[in-house]
Each structure stands twice: as C-alpha cells, then as structure tokens.
Design a protein around this motif. Structure first.
Motif, PDB file in Angstrom:
ATOM      1  N   LEU A   6      14.047  -5.080 -52.287  1.00 18.07           N
ATOM      2  CA  LEU A   6      13.367  -4.859 -53.569  1.00 18.07           C
ATOM      3  C   LEU A   6      14.008  -5.763 -54.617  1.00 18.07           C
ATOM      4  O   LEU A   6      15.189  -5.634 -54.925  1.00 18.07           O
ATOM      5  CB  LEU A   6      13.510  -3.391 -53.980  1.00 18.07           C
ATOM      6  N   ARG A   7      13.238  -6.695 -55.142  1.00 18.49           N
ATOM      7  CA  ARG A   7      13.780  -7.644 -56.111  1.00 18.49           C
ATOM      8  C   ARG A   7      13.646  -7.089 -57.522  1.00 18.49           C
ATOM      9  O   ARG A   7      14.536  -7.215 -58.344  1.00 18.49           O
ATOM     10  CB  ARG A   7      13.027  -8.973 -55.973  1.00 18.49           C
ATOM     11  N   GLN A   8      12.526  -6.475 -57.807  1.00 21.06           N
ATOM     12  CA  GLN A   8      12.334  -5.825 -59.110  1.00 21.06           C
ATOM     13  C   GLN A   8      11.335  -4.681 -58.927  1.00 21.06           C
ATOM     14  O   GLN A   8      10.559  -4.672 -57.985  1.00 21.06           O
ATOM     15  CB  GLN A   8      11.832  -6.826 -60.162  1.00 21.06           C
ATOM     16  N   VAL A   9      11.412  -3.736 -59.846  1.00 16.97           N
ATOM     17  CA  VAL A   9      10.497  -2.590 -59.756  1.00 16.97           C
ATOM     18  C   VAL A   9       9.101  -3.053 -60.174  1.00 16.97           C
ATOM     19  O   VAL A   9       8.940  -3.643 -61.246  1.00 16.97           O
ATOM     20  CB  VAL A   9      10.984  -1.440 -60.662  1.00 16.97           C
ATOM     21  N   PRO A  10       8.095  -2.838 -59.321  1.00 25.86           N
ATOM     22  CA  PRO A  10       6.745  -3.294 -59.688  1.00 25.86           C
ATOM     23  C   PRO A  10       6.248  -2.623 -60.973  1.00 25.86           C
ATOM     24  O   PRO A  10       6.499  -1.445 -61.206  1.00 25.86           O
ATOM     25  CB  PRO A  10       5.886  -2.846 -58.492  1.00 25.86           C
ATOM     26  N   GLN A  11       5.569  -3.408 -61.775  1.00 25.55           N
ATOM     27  CA  GLN A  11       4.864  -2.879 -62.946  1.00 25.55           C
ATOM     28  C   GLN A  11       3.379  -2.989 -62.642  1.00 25.55           C
ATOM     29  O   GLN A  11       2.890  -4.074 -62.382  1.00 25.55           O
ATOM     30  CB  GLN A  11       5.199  -3.685 -64.205  1.00 25.55           C
ATOM     31  N   GLY A  12       2.683  -1.908 -62.655  1.00 23.16           N
ATOM     32  CA  GLY A  12       1.275  -1.953 -62.259  1.00 23.16           C
ATOM     33  C   GLY A  12       1.172  -2.289 -60.781  1.00 23.16           C
ATOM     34  O   GLY A  12       2.010  -1.866 -59.980  1.00 23.16           O
ATOM     35  N   MET A  13       0.134  -3.047 -60.413  1.00 18.90           N
ATOM     36  CA  MET A  13      -0.044  -3.415 -59.011  1.00 18.90           C
ATOM     37  C   MET A  13       1.144  -4.262 -58.542  1.00 18.90           C
ATOM     38  O   MET A  13       1.504  -5.240 -59.186  1.00 18.90           O
ATOM     39  CB  MET A  13      -1.341  -4.213 -58.882  1.00 18.90           C
ATOM     40  N   PRO A  14       1.805  -3.926 -57.434  1.00 19.08           N
ATOM     41  CA  PRO A  14       2.938  -4.731 -56.958  1.00 19.08           C
ATOM     42  C   PRO A  14       2.518  -6.179 -56.674  1.00 19.08           C
ATOM     43  O   PRO A  14       1.378  -6.455 -56.296  1.00 19.08           O
ATOM     44  CB  PRO A  14       3.349  -4.014 -55.662  1.00 19.08           C
ATOM     45  N   GLN A  15       3.467  -7.077 -56.880  1.00 21.52           N
ATOM     46  CA  GLN A  15       3.253  -8.504 -56.647  1.00 21.52           C
ATOM     47  C   GLN A  15       4.247  -8.987 -55.587  1.00 21.52           C
ATOM     48  O   GLN A  15       5.309  -8.376 -55.407  1.00 21.52           O
ATOM     49  CB  GLN A  15       3.516  -9.308 -57.936  1.00 21.52           C
ATOM     50  N   ALA A  16       3.918 -10.138 -54.958  1.00 22.45           N
ATOM     51  CA  ALA A  16       4.806 -10.675 -53.915  1.00 22.45           C
ATOM     52  C   ALA A  16       6.218 -10.868 -54.454  1.00 22.45           C
ATOM     53  O   ALA A  16       7.213 -10.646 -53.744  1.00 22.45           O
ATOM     54  CB  ALA A  16       4.233 -11.988 -53.380  1.00 22.45           C
ATOM     55  N   GLN A  17       6.342 -11.282 -55.724  1.00 20.24           N
ATOM     56  CA  GLN A  17       7.682 -11.569 -56.252  1.00 20.24           C
ATOM     57  C   GLN A  17       8.500 -10.314 -56.556  1.00 20.24           C
ATOM     58  O   GLN A  17       9.668 -10.437 -56.924  1.00 20.24           O
ATOM     59  CB  GLN A  17       7.615 -12.464 -57.503  1.00 20.24           C
ATOM     60  N   ASP A  18       7.921  -9.154 -56.388  1.00 15.71           N
ATOM     61  CA  ASP A  18       8.718  -7.935 -56.503  1.00 15.71           C
ATOM     62  C   ASP A  18       9.609  -7.746 -55.274  1.00 15.71           C
ATOM     63  O   ASP A  18      10.525  -6.925 -55.278  1.00 15.71           O
ATOM     64  CB  ASP A  18       7.811  -6.703 -56.653  1.00 15.71           C
ATOM     65  N   PHE A  19       9.294  -8.481 -54.210  1.00 11.49           N
ATOM     66  CA  PHE A  19      10.008  -8.339 -52.938  1.00 11.49           C
ATOM     67  C   PHE A  19      10.675  -9.672 -52.580  1.00 11.49           C
ATOM     68  O   PHE A  19      10.310 -10.728 -53.074  1.00 11.49           O
ATOM     69  CB  PHE A  19       9.022  -7.947 -51.832  1.00 11.49           C
ATOM     70  N   GLU A  20      11.622  -9.610 -51.662  1.00 10.06           N
ATOM     71  CA  GLU A  20      12.403 -10.789 -51.319  1.00 10.06           C
ATOM     72  C   GLU A  20      12.846 -10.674 -49.861  1.00 10.06           C
ATOM     73  O   GLU A  20      13.449  -9.663 -49.475  1.00 10.06           O
ATOM     74  CB  GLU A  20      13.620 -10.812 -52.254  1.00 10.06           C
ATOM     75  N   TYR A  55       8.090  10.310 -57.083  1.00 11.87           N
ATOM     76  CA  TYR A  55       8.051  10.842 -55.731  1.00 11.87           C
ATOM     77  C   TYR A  55       9.273  11.712 -55.542  1.00 11.87           C
ATOM     78  O   TYR A  55      10.260  11.614 -56.275  1.00 11.87           O
ATOM     79  CB  TYR A  55       8.030   9.683 -54.729  1.00 11.87           C
ATOM     80  N   ALA A  56       9.215  12.562 -54.513  1.00 13.98           N
ATOM     81  CA  ALA A  56      10.324  13.474 -54.254  1.00 13.98           C
ATOM     82  C   ALA A  56      11.626  12.696 -54.013  1.00 13.98           C
ATOM     83  O   ALA A  56      12.706  13.133 -54.398  1.00 13.98           O
ATOM     84  CB  ALA A  56       9.990  14.351 -53.048  1.00 13.98           C
ATOM     85  N   VAL A  57      11.519  11.531 -53.368  1.00 17.25           N
ATOM     86  CA  VAL A  57      12.682  10.684 -53.093  1.00 17.25           C
ATOM     87  C   VAL A  57      12.705   9.579 -54.146  1.00 17.25           C
ATOM     88  O   VAL A  57      11.671   8.970 -54.419  1.00 17.25           O
ATOM     89  CB  VAL A  57      12.566  10.084 -51.673  1.00 17.25           C
ATOM     90  N   PRO A  58      13.864   9.344 -54.782  1.00 12.91           N
ATOM     91  CA  PRO A  58      13.870   8.375 -55.894  1.00 12.91           C
ATOM     92  C   PRO A  58      13.672   6.932 -55.430  1.00 12.91           C
ATOM     93  O   PRO A  58      13.801   6.608 -54.250  1.00 12.91           O
ATOM     94  CB  PRO A  58      15.264   8.566 -56.505  1.00 12.91           C
ATOM     95  N   CYS A  59      13.382   6.079 -56.383  1.00 12.26           N
ATOM     96  CA  CYS A  59      13.253   4.643 -56.122  1.00 12.26           C
ATOM     97  C   CYS A  59      14.611   4.099 -55.691  1.00 12.26           C
ATOM     98  O   CYS A  59      15.632   4.418 -56.303  1.00 12.26           O
ATOM     99  CB  CYS A  59      12.772   3.940 -57.393  1.00 12.26           C
ATOM    100  N   PRO A  60      14.672   3.302 -54.643  1.00 14.02           N
ATOM    101  CA  PRO A  60      15.970   2.752 -54.218  1.00 14.02           C
ATOM    102  C   PRO A  60      16.484   1.728 -55.233  1.00 14.02           C
ATOM    103  O   PRO A  60      15.707   1.177 -56.004  1.00 14.02           O
ATOM    104  CB  PRO A  60      15.645   2.093 -52.879  1.00 14.02           C
ATOM    105  N   PRO A  61      17.805   1.483 -55.223  1.00 14.92           N
ATOM    106  CA  PRO A  61      18.344   0.493 -56.166  1.00 14.92           C
ATOM    107  C   PRO A  61      17.821  -0.916 -55.871  1.00 14.92           C
ATOM    108  O   PRO A  61      17.474  -1.235 -54.731  1.00 14.92           O
ATOM    109  CB  PRO A  61      19.865   0.570 -55.946  1.00 14.92           C
ATOM    110  N   LEU A  62      17.768  -1.732 -56.920  1.00 12.94           N
ATOM    111  CA  LEU A  62      17.342  -3.127 -56.745  1.00 12.94           C
ATOM    112  C   LEU A  62      18.269  -3.810 -55.740  1.00 12.94           C
ATOM    113  O   LEU A  62      19.463  -3.556 -55.704  1.00 12.94           O
ATOM    114  CB  LEU A  62      17.380  -3.867 -58.080  1.00 12.94           C
ATOM    115  N   GLY A  63      17.683  -4.682 -54.940  1.00 16.47           N
ATOM    116  CA  GLY A  63      18.470  -5.420 -53.954  1.00 16.47           C
ATOM    117  C   GLY A  63      18.555  -4.732 -52.613  1.00 16.47           C
ATOM    118  O   GLY A  63      18.920  -5.371 -51.619  1.00 16.47           O
TER     119      GLY A  63
END
Lengths: 327, 327
Positions: A6-20, A55-63
């Motif tokens: 996870l490179r950054q938390v998506p804002q709105g619809m996720p984009q390819a650059q949110d991932f790495e 969600y019941a499980v939190p968002c994982p940390p960046l990276g």
C-alpha cells in the motif's frame, strides 16, 4: 519475493499509484506458523471499506503488504498440523509467499472442487450467500426474491439457492452482459441493470407483484428501489454498501417509509458470525455443484502485478464472476 | 350540530384556515348503526399522513368532516348490540354527533379507567406501544432501550413497559419541559431533547454503552442518531415518520451502515395488525395503572372548535401528553 504494498490510502476510486510492487525478503515463520506459496488471491469489495477505515479490521499501515484472502501450498510447517504440499486458504495478503498462523489457515479439499472455489463459491462469498438465505431470507416456494450484485460471487449463489427453494428470482447487475450471464448461466428468471436510465421502471416490471425478500450488497438508490417493492412481511438482508465504498462522505440512506407499510424486516448480516456453519454450507453447495444445480463463474487476472488493476476493475464493476488473481 | 370540516388539503404544516367549523344536520342512522353524542376526540399524528395521502386510508374529500377517533355516548341504537347511555369508541370524526357502524364501535368499560383513556393509554396508542415492546423489542432485564416521542401517548407507555421489564430506558422528546415529565413522571432513567444543538452528543452520553432496542416514531436525523448507538443484535421498531408528515418531498433516510455492523434488525410495525391482542393489552395496562406502575398524561383542549388548533399544536410538538378534545 514479490509483493504488492500500500503506497497511499486511496481517495475515492483506488488508482494504480495507490499500490506498489516491491521486492521483499521471504517472510520468517515461528512456532505454530506455516509458510505458504500463494497460488490464488481473492479480490473482494470489502478491501475498499477496510482501506477507507470503514471495516471491522483497520486499514494496514502504509508500506505494508495489501491484506486479502488467498490460497496457497504449504512449503514449510512449524505447527505440526499441516504437511508440505497441503493447500490452505486464509489471509495471505498480496504476495508470493505468506507466513500464516496455522490456526487461521483452513485446509482445502482439492477433491471437492477446484481449489480456487475456496475463496469463491465454496468460500466466504458462498457462506455469505448461504447464511443470508438460510438465516434471514428463509425463502418459500412461490415467493419472489430480488438479488443485488447478481452476477457476483455472493449474488449468484443467493439467487441459485432461492431458485432451488422454488422461488421466482430477479437479479440486479451492472450491464446487459452481466444480466445475460445472470439469466442464461445462473438461471435467474429476470435481471435488470441498475445503470439503465429506466432502472426503477424495469425493476417494477420485472417484479409486478412486489418482492418477498431482497439481498442487498449495495445500499443507496438500488436499496431505495427495492424497498419500494416490498410485500407484506418481506425480509431484507443488509450485507454490503458498495454504493458508498468509494465515497468520502457517507451518503444518506433510503427513506424507510415502505418498511413500515410492509411490516418488513431489515437485518444486518456479517458473514463472520456464521463461520461455525462453514462445513455444512460447503457440503451443501458442493453437492449442488456436483449435481449441476449450482453454477459459478471466475474472473481470473494473471500474475501478482495484475492485482491492483483487478481490484480497481472489481470496484468499477468490470469483472464477470468471482475476481481472482492467479500467481 | 357543529362539525369541523376539511376546507383545503394542508400544504406543509396545517393551518387554521385548512379547517372550517360548520353547522350540519344530525347524521341519519340505518339498521346496524348507532348515533353517538361525542364526548372526546383523539388528536393523532397519523391524521397528518392521511391528509397528505400517505396513509392506508385515503384523504377524505374536501368539505367532509375531518376523520378521527373519538369517544361518545350512545343516544340511539339500531343494531340491538348497545344500550342508550353506553360509552363507545370508534371513528366518530370531528363532530358533535356521529353515525357509526355498530360492528366498528367498541364498548368502553367506564369502571376500568376514565373513558378518555380509551383513545390513549388503553387505546390504539397503548396497543401500539404494547405490540412494539412485546412483539419486536422483546426487552430483557439489564438492556438499554431508547424511545422517541417519549412524552407522547405511545412513547411514554413503551418506556414504562421496558422499565417494568428491568431495562435502563432513555427517552427522546422535544423540550426540556417534556424531558422533565419523561424522567420525573414516567420514570425514564434519562431524556434528551432532539431540539438541543448538542443532541447527538447528549444522546451518546445518556447511552454510554449503546442501545439494545429503539422505538422510532420519527425517522430522519433522530433515527440516524439512534442507529449510531446500536449494540449487537439490537432491534428497532419502525413505527412512524413524524419527521416527514409535513414535508412535500419524502426526505432521504438514515445511512444503514450501522445496521450491518450491529447485525441489527429493523422491523415495521402497523398497530392494526395487532387488534386481536387488544383485550390482552388493555387488561395488562389497566392492571399496571391500578398498581401505580403505569402513568399517563392527557393534554385536553376544550370544545370542538379547538380541534384544529389542538391538532396543529400536536404536529408542532406543543402538547404534553395524549392530545384530546373534550366536547
């Protein structure tokens, strides 16, 4: 090994650059754990809710590695519970190898059905459908049941279980192509696209006597349209809110007036409450598959690097069937 | 005789000029009917929904007597079922005399409680509360139950039934004065005014562990706030939508996300489904009144001409207790 992080938390619809895609060392395992070589990743809408902190499980940390269900082969066991070569399902994350707690991994019976079904029709989506139908909808022969996301991994099973119970089943899906799959392949009596301009009128025409049950994975305008069709004592499974996963603000919900008039019951469903029924569910569904009365569909993306695009496609409604990544 | 007639269909909040006091001939009665001299009129929020065409019974034609429940003394019987002097309840309308079908009139036991309670705590409002509590909320000792319109004819009974079941009961009402009545007179543990600027924070403070049940007569923002407090497997009675009775457009409803997370059940209640339980309900409630464990309050308007202002006051939330007109 390769992993998608996870490179950054998506804002709105996720984009390819949110991932790495990154190169990481193989995961270490300790006592009670297994190392698994991942074969299949499951792409699921709830991941979007998790990445948004809803969600019941939190968002994982960046990276960190993007979380998610997967299926893999045990390559090393330090639990004494599995053999190398066993196929297991669990939270592998988007990576070529995963360290898993043995007690959070479930052994897949490869003789039952293709192993990829362990994250689809015979996995959590199948259990979601089964629990919603058996525990809440409780459909009876002759009733009309409406099913959202009808071409998807959950909706397609909901509809077929209701057909097996003798119901008239109407689906809602996102395109004419999906609607054709829903009727021709999954055997629904009718299917309406929520993207059609005359969606509400078409839905009403497909359910001329109203509906006795509705399985909702969407919320918003689709749920509002369904509520307008409720018959007396109808039941509604509230199971997902895909309409709002990509929105920053939670939109208002439907007006609940028709629920009063219909004396209807709306009930929230969280599949994890029903894990104790997984064996029964899997056995029933596998028998239906073997008998040819339950069909399923997989939409396969090839290679770990295709996971972000596959996930984005899922959120756009581009997939036809259960979305999977084959490593 | 005098009667209040519908002059025009109210737009938004009803106004005095929507109604008209007229001199009409005494109603004629035929076989199977009674003539009743009206003593009490019940003012009820559902009348606003009916006048707006949003009710099971349609809006009456312009110029006709405003419909409504009332209580009166039989002055002539052509059914053989009643005696002159009997007190009966039924749809009298806003008039000094009414012709009623004998089989739609119910005999009031004046020994049980003051006859005005037949349209309040021992009438349809009491049955509404009783059915919602017994059939849907099913409160258990130690649970927290939230009740909207807590100072009103329905909410005050809901809360006292839940107190009798050993629950912590929190009310929602429309002013500090009403909240004081709810706690001091009806014995709720706490009460919050939905008109306070910090309503949501106050509600949260009054329900620090969330709620196991909610009785909703309001919809809109009040329901949204209640849904944010749902505990696991909470039940919500959807019984009224006073938030929208005076609006031309039906506003959006609450976001239903919390219903999924709480695995909650929302269920529509229409009191007329429970008329078969009226005798049991009335007997239970009357015993509680006699034992001093159920209190009720009446807000009395004097004279038929006061009915429109009383009804408008009811919709504005000005009444303290069951709104009645004494003729």
């Amino acid at each position: 090994m390769q992993a998608v992080c996870l490179r950054q938390v998506p804002q709105g619809m996720p984009q390819a650059q949110d991932f790495e895609l990154r190169q990481l060392p193989l995961p270490l395992i300790g006592d009670g754990q297994l190392r698994v070589q991942v074969q299949w990743l499951s792409l699921d809408p709830f991941l979007r809710a998790q990445l948004g902190g809803r969600y019941a499980v939190p968002c994982p940390p960046l990276g960190s590695i993007v979380p998610g269900y997967g299926i893999g082969t045990v390559v090393e066991d330090r639990s004494g519970r599995f053999q190398p070569g066993d196929v297991v399902a669990g939270m592998t994350g988007w990576a070529e190898f995963a360290a898993m707690e043995a007690n959070a991994a479930s052994l897949i019976d490869a003789a039952l059905a293709p192993v990829s079904t362990a994250v689809g029709v015979l996995g959590v989506p199948g259990l979601t459908a089964w629990a919603g139908v058996r525990r809440i909808l409780q459909p009876k022969a002759g009733q009309t049941i409406l099913v959202s996301t009808a071409a998807g991994a959950v909706g397609s099973v909901v509809g077929q279980l209701c057909k097996a119970a003798g119901c008239r089943v109407v689906g809602i899906a996102g395109s004419a192509q999906k609607c054709a799959i829903v009727t021709d392949e999954f055997g629904f009596d009718a299917c309406v696209s929520y993207r059609d301009a005359d969606f509400v009128a078409s839905l009403r025409a497909a359910c001329p006597d109203g509906i006795d049950g509705y399985f909702d994975n969407v919320g918003g305008a689709v749920l509002e349209a369904a509520l307008s069709l409720l018959r007396l004592h109808a039941r509604v499974v509230l199971c997902g809110l895909s309409d709002q996963y990509n929105r920053a603000e939670r939109p208002a919900g439907p007006n609940l007036g028709p629920v009063i008039g219909a004396r209807a019951r709306l009930e929230g469903l969280v599949v994890y409450d029903h894990l104790g029924d997984f064996a029964q569910c899997r056995s029933e569904l596998a028998q239906m598959i073997a008998a040819g009365t339950l069909r399923y569909r997989e939409h396969i993306h090839d290679g770990l690097a295709s996971a972000p695009a596959g996930f984005i496609g899922l959120l756009n409604g581009d997939n036809l069937g259960k979305a999977l990544v084959r490593l």
